[in-house]
Enzyme design. Structure first.
Site, mmCIF file in Angstrom:
data_model
loop_
_atom_site.group_PDB
_atom_site.id
_atom_site.type_symbol
_atom_site.label_atom_id
_atom_site.label_comp_id
_atom_site.label_asym_id
_atom_site.label_seq_id
_atom_site.Cartn_x
_atom_site.Cartn_y
_atom_site.Cartn_z
ATOM 1 C CG HIS A 17 -1.922 -9.088 1.691
ATOM 2 N ND1 HIS A 17 -2.407 -7.837 1.953
ATOM 3 C CD2 HIS A 17 -1.407 -9.029 0.434
ATOM 4 C CE1 HIS A 17 -2.186 -7.039 0.924
ATOM 5 N NE2 HIS A 17 -1.587 -7.745 -0.024
ATOM 6 C CG HIS A 20 -6.065 -8.701 -0.681
ATOM 7 N ND1 HIS A 20 -5.050 -9.626 -0.612
ATOM 8 C CD2 HIS A 20 -5.767 -7.890 -1.726
ATOM 9 C CE1 HIS A 20 -4.181 -9.392 -1.582
ATOM 10 N NE2 HIS A 20 -4.592 -8.340 -2.274
ATOM 11 C CB CYS A 125 3.523 -1.053 -13.940
ATOM 12 S SG CYS A 125 3.772 -2.187 -12.532
ATOM 13 C CB CYS A 128 -0.024 -1.193 -11.922
ATOM 14 S SG CYS A 128 1.038 -0.547 -10.654
ATOM 15 C CB CYS A 143 6.146 0.489 -10.990
ATOM 16 S SG CYS A 143 4.575 0.553 -10.107
ATOM 17 C CG HIS A 146 3.978 -3.046 -7.962
ATOM 18 N ND1 HIS A 146 2.993 -2.466 -8.724
ATOM 19 C CD2 HIS A 146 3.350 -3.883 -7.106
ATOM 20 C CE1 HIS A 146 1.813 -2.942 -8.358
ATOM 21 N NE2 HIS A 146 2.002 -3.797 -7.381
ATOM 22 C CE LYS A 295 -0.376 -1.792 -1.564
ATOM 23 N NZ LYS A 295 -0.447 -2.213 -2.938
ATOM 24 C CE LYS A 298 2.403 -14.391 -0.811
ATOM 25 N NZ LYS A 298 1.866 -15.085 0.355
HETATM 26 N N1 MSP Z 1 -7.585 -6.169 -9.389
HETATM 27 C C1 MSP Z 1 -7.347 -4.813 -9.049
HETATM 28 C C2 MSP Z 1 -8.634 -4.105 -8.716
HETATM 29 C C3 MSP Z 1 -9.675 -4.147 -9.772
HETATM 30 S S1 MSP Z 1 -11.154 -3.400 -9.262
HETATM 31 C C4 MSP Z 1 -12.082 -3.186 -10.658
HETATM 32 C C5 MSP Z 1 -6.412 -4.760 -7.844
HETATM 33 N N2 MSP Z 1 -6.318 -5.851 -7.117
HETATM 34 S S2 MSP Z 1 -5.376 -6.028 -5.837
HETATM 35 O O1 MSP Z 1 -5.624 -7.357 -5.370
HETATM 36 O O2 MSP Z 1 -4.034 -5.706 -6.175
HETATM 37 O O3 MSP Z 1 -5.814 -4.965 -4.801
HETATM 38 C C6 MSP Z 1 -7.137 -4.884 -4.381
HETATM 39 C C7 MSP Z 1 -7.333 -3.849 -3.303
HETATM 40 O O4 MSP Z 1 -6.582 -4.192 -2.141
HETATM 41 C C8 MSP Z 1 -6.890 -2.440 -3.695
HETATM 42 O O5 MSP Z 1 -7.915 -1.535 -3.330
HETATM 43 C C9 MSP Z 1 -5.693 -2.177 -2.857
HETATM 44 O O6 MSP Z 1 -5.603 -0.836 -2.498
HETATM 45 C C10 MSP Z 1 -6.015 -3.034 -1.628
HETATM 46 N N3 MSP Z 1 -4.814 -3.288 -0.891
HETATM 47 C C11 MSP Z 1 -3.768 -4.089 -1.229
HETATM 48 N N4 MSP Z 1 -2.794 -3.933 -0.282
HETATM 49 C C12 MSP Z 1 -3.202 -3.038 0.657
HETATM 50 C C13 MSP Z 1 -2.693 -2.563 1.863
HETATM 51 N N5 MSP Z 1 -1.513 -2.898 2.312
HETATM 52 N N6 MSP Z 1 -3.486 -1.751 2.612
HETATM 53 C C14 MSP Z 1 -4.759 -1.431 2.238
HETATM 54 N N7 MSP Z 1 -5.264 -1.866 1.103
HETATM 55 C C15 MSP Z 1 -4.450 -2.534 0.221
HETATM 56 O O7 MSP Z 1 -5.832 -3.711 -7.610
#
Ligand code: MSP
Length: 499
Positions: A17, A20, A125, A128, A143, A146, A295, A298
């Site tokens: 999304h 990411h 969690c 996380c 959490c 979440h 935030k 998904k």
């Molecule tokens: N897999 C772990 C990271 C491991 S790095 C060694 C993870 N993955 S994640 O897919 O959940 O999130 C990846 C990144 O996307 C995180 O930095 C998270 O902050 C970012 N984001 C996910 N949703 C977000 C928003 N709504 N806004 C900004 N960034 C966000 O965590």
């Protein structure tokens, strides 16, 4: 000079999304900017495929974790391509080379004496993949990220002796005030450390989906240690037959979201020290993109589909919007309505019109050739040191502040057009010199802005640069008045057409 930038690796448990896309765009802007500076750049991103976040989602979807990874990893790759991201490699933590390197490095941490066996008991969690400390537990053992119930875990694990890094980490933060940026995030890391560091599980017993522990095959590595190491393992096999570690490690900038601060700002430097690596130069912690003040995620169902936005408005517009609307580093709300407004007022009007008008006037009044003239001193002052200022801000990953500096000049050029009114000058044969100077200055101003905006909006600026008859992308050329007149220009379709 080398420049190494990383994003977190994304869990392959659902479609990507906008949250990411956000970090990947940020990393791409920095990578492109440093390429413009002539540096040797490496930009890494990829997917995190082990641990409960993926194993649980696979169970729910009725497929194996590997199948789930194979389904979603290509979607993250697609997203990068749609964003025009120029990553040099895409790591998957299920790559056999990564797995072998994780085993080797963590074996070294073990052999260096930083690992012992113990019983873990506490709150965990699964979303996380995080063993929560006291201050991270919400009401009724939930959490805080979440809002789901935490699980009470008790198992025999191998522990990483994080507590032994209390002093080194305190010293690190005291000595290097730009290790973690923005400064407020460094304060958060420091206050976490100040609570007293406890040893943390390095391995898991109940979970099967992970990298096996070489000295104890009944356990797999805890997903965060496996995942964090991607930043160094990738360098060993990203380019066939080459080990890039010496060229690119330590990383210049590691970008992360604020939800994963503890792992990157506390565990990661400790792990690197234990394994005998240098520490990265900077970690930049960004905020969340919010929708309806929540935030985007998904699990909350409030995600904006980046593919849909790109289809309708283009990747440039999305890249621009994310860093224009929300100051990089802070949380901020985004919305489809806000997006449309910025698209129209800033991209289509302020920038797109400026470009079309300038090229149309060059065509109409000077047959599509930039006239030879001296730069207008009135504009020169406003462009003075602009590239240096932008560079200085991007050296701290201040993506929004740098964009604002550039945009001030976009607005300045628009005012300049109105002040000089070239269409009036064109009516007066005695004003030919003044018209030359005006058109030359406009072309130069636009060229400089195009170079500076290039990392943010590579597609539109590529077209505009070609229409201005320029080929040079280097940042060194981004000085007002640096190019003589004479370039052949061409008219241009609207860069940001009305939707
Ligand atoms: N897999 C772990 C990271 C491991 S790095 C060694 C993870 N993955 S994640 O897919 O959940 O999130 C990846 C990144 O996307 C995180 O930095 C998270 O902050 C970012 N984001 C996910 N949703 C977000 C928003 N709504 N806004 C900004 N960034 C966000 O965590």
């Amino acid at each position: 000079m080398s420049f190494y930038v990383t994003t977190p690796i994304y869990y392959v448990n659902a479609e990507p999304h906008l949250g990411h896309a956000y970090t990947s765009i940020a990393a791409d802007i920095l990578a492109r900017h440093h390429r413009q500076r002539g540096e040797d750049v490496f930009f890494l991103t990829g997917t995190d495929e082990h641990g409960e976040p993926v194993a649980d989602a696979a169970l729910q979807a009725g497929v194996t974790p590997r199948e789930l990874g194979d389904r979603y990893a290509p979607r993250f790759r697609d997203l990068l391509a749609s964003l025009n991201a120029t990553n040099d490699f895409f790591i998957r933590t299920t790559d056999p080379e990564h797995e072998a390197a994780v085993q080797e490095i963590l074996q070294r941490v073990h052999d260096n004496g930083y690992v012992h066996k113990g019983i873990y008991e506490g709150w965990y969690c699964t979303r996380c993949a995080d063993f929560k400390t006291e201050s991270e537990i919400g009401p009724d053992n939930t959490c805080l990220i979440h809002f789901i119930p935490l699980i009470r875990e008790k198992e025999e694990n191998w522990f990483f002796e994080l507590s032994r890094f209390q002093e080194p980490l305190e010293r690190l933060y005291a000595e290097r005030d730009d290790f973690v940026l923005p400064r407020t995030r460094a304060n958060e890391a420091q206050s976490f450390i100040a609570q007293g560091l406890q040893d943390v599980s390095l391995t898991r017993q109940s979970l099967k989906w992970g990298v096996p522990v070489p000295w104890d095959e009944s356990q797999v590595f805890y997903v965060w240690f496996d995942a964090l190491l991607n930043y160094v393992t990738a360098l060993t096999y990203a380019r066939e037959g080459e080990d890039l570690t010496n060229t690119f490690w330590p990383a210049s900038f590691q970008l992360i979201g604020k939800d994963i601060l503890k792992f990157h700002c506390v565990y990661w430097p400790a792990l690197l020290l234990a394994a005998g690596y240098e520490l990265p130069e900077h970690l930049f912690v960004h905020g969340f993109l919010l929708m309806d003040d929540k935030k985007m995620s998904k699990s909350l169902g409030n995600v904006l589909d980046p593919f849909g936005v790109i289809d309708r408005f283009g990747a440039d517009a999305l890249r621009f919007y994310c860093f224009r609307e929300v100051p990089f580093g802070q949380d901020g709300s985004i919305s489809p309505a806000g997006f449309e407004t910025r698209y129209e007022t800033e991209l289509a009007n302020d920038f797109g019109n400026l470009a079309s008008r300038t090229l149309a006037m060059l065509d109409r009044y000077r047959d599509g050739t930039v006239p030879q003239a001296d730069p207008d001193p009135a504009l020169a002052t406003d462009f003075d040191s602009l590239a240096a200022r932008v560079t200085e801000l991007l050296d701290r990953a201040e993506l929004t502040a740098a964009l604002e500096e550039i945009w001030e000049r976009v607005r300045r050029l628009n005012r300049y057009v109105e002040e000089r009114a070239p269409w009036q000058l064109a009516k007066d044969p005695g004003a030919a010199g003044e018209l030359d100077q005006t058109l030359y200055s406009l072309a130069e101003g636009l060229r400089v802005l195009t170079l500076l905006l290039h990392p943010y909006m590579p597609e539109a600026t590529g077209k505009l640069l070609a229409a201005l008859g320029q080929t040079e992308l280097e940042l060194a050329a981004a000085e007002f008045g640096a190019r003589p007149g004479g370039a052949a220009t061409t008219a241009l379709e609207p860069l940001f057409p009305k939707r």
